[in-house]
Scaffold this motif. Structure first.
Motif, short mmCIF file in Angstrom:
data_model
loop_
_atom_site.label_atom_id
_atom_site.label_comp_id
_atom_site.label_asym_id
_atom_site.label_seq_id
_atom_site.Cartn_x
_atom_site.Cartn_y
_atom_site.Cartn_z
N THR A 1 35.52 37.68 40.62
CA THR A 1 36.02 36.64 39.71
C THR A 1 34.92 36.02 38.84
O THR A 1 35.18 35.09 38.09
CB THR A 1 36.73 35.54 40.51
OG1 THR A 1 35.83 35.00 41.46
CG2 THR A 1 37.97 36.08 41.21
N THR B 1 35.23 35.06 34.99
CA THR B 1 35.87 33.82 34.55
C THR B 1 34.86 32.92 33.86
O THR B 1 35.19 32.21 32.91
CB THR B 1 36.49 33.08 35.75
OG1 THR B 1 37.47 33.92 36.32
CG2 THR B 1 37.14 31.77 35.33
N GLN C 1 39.81 41.26 32.05
CA GLN C 1 40.33 40.03 32.65
C GLN C 1 41.66 39.76 31.97
O GLN C 1 41.75 39.69 30.75
CB GLN C 1 39.35 38.88 32.38
CG GLN C 1 39.85 37.54 32.82
CD GLN C 1 38.85 36.44 32.43
OE1 GLN C 1 37.65 36.66 32.36
NE2 GLN C 1 39.36 35.26 32.17
#
Length: 144
Positions: A42, A45, A129
């Motif tokens: 992640t 992000t 993403q």
């Protein structure tokens, strides 16, 4: 910005930032430590918070009001090994879909799906993403 694609921006994958992110996520995975760490799944992000310019921010692309918008979904797709410290990626965000549904208390709901592609120095797609944001037409009304 062309049609539904924002201007590209550069993402420098920094060793210290990988370590900080892993620590914040309370991960002790050795893949995120050492001399040549990979990014946690992640980690991308952070690209929107730290590297994206005002012109390339997803909000500028899809025009949603941040006061009435919720983050609804997030997905990451890696096309091979995750990026490593020292890589410089080029990212571009585009609107993949935009549609409306009727909500109960907030009126009409606008859904915007944004795909951000991350490419390496050779132009190879290394990760995507996929994010979904939802905006209400107005503040929710109290139920009686």
């Amino acid at each position: 910005m062309t049609d539904n694609t924002a201007p590209a921006f550069e993402v420098r994958v920094e060793h210290g930032k990988i370590r900080e992110f892993a620590r914040a996520a309370m991960s002790t995975d050795p893949a995120y430590q050492g001399a040549d760490p990979v990014i946690p799944p992640t980690f991308l992000t952070t690209a929107g918070f730290f590297w994206q310019t005002a012109e390339s921010k997803a909000a500028a692309v899809h025009g949603l009001d941040p006061q009435r918008t919720l983050h609804a979904e997030q997905e990451y797709i890696f096309h091979g090994e995750p990026p490593r410290a020292g890589q410089v990626l080029t990212a571009t965000a585009r609107i993949a879909d935009r549609f409306e549904k009727e909500g109960r208390r907030g009126g009409s709901l606008t859904f915007v799906k944004v795909v951000t592609e991350f490419r390496d120095a050779d132009g190879t797609l290394v990760a995507e993403q996929r994010s979904t944001a939802v905006q209400t037409a107005h503040a929710p009304k109290e139920e009686s």
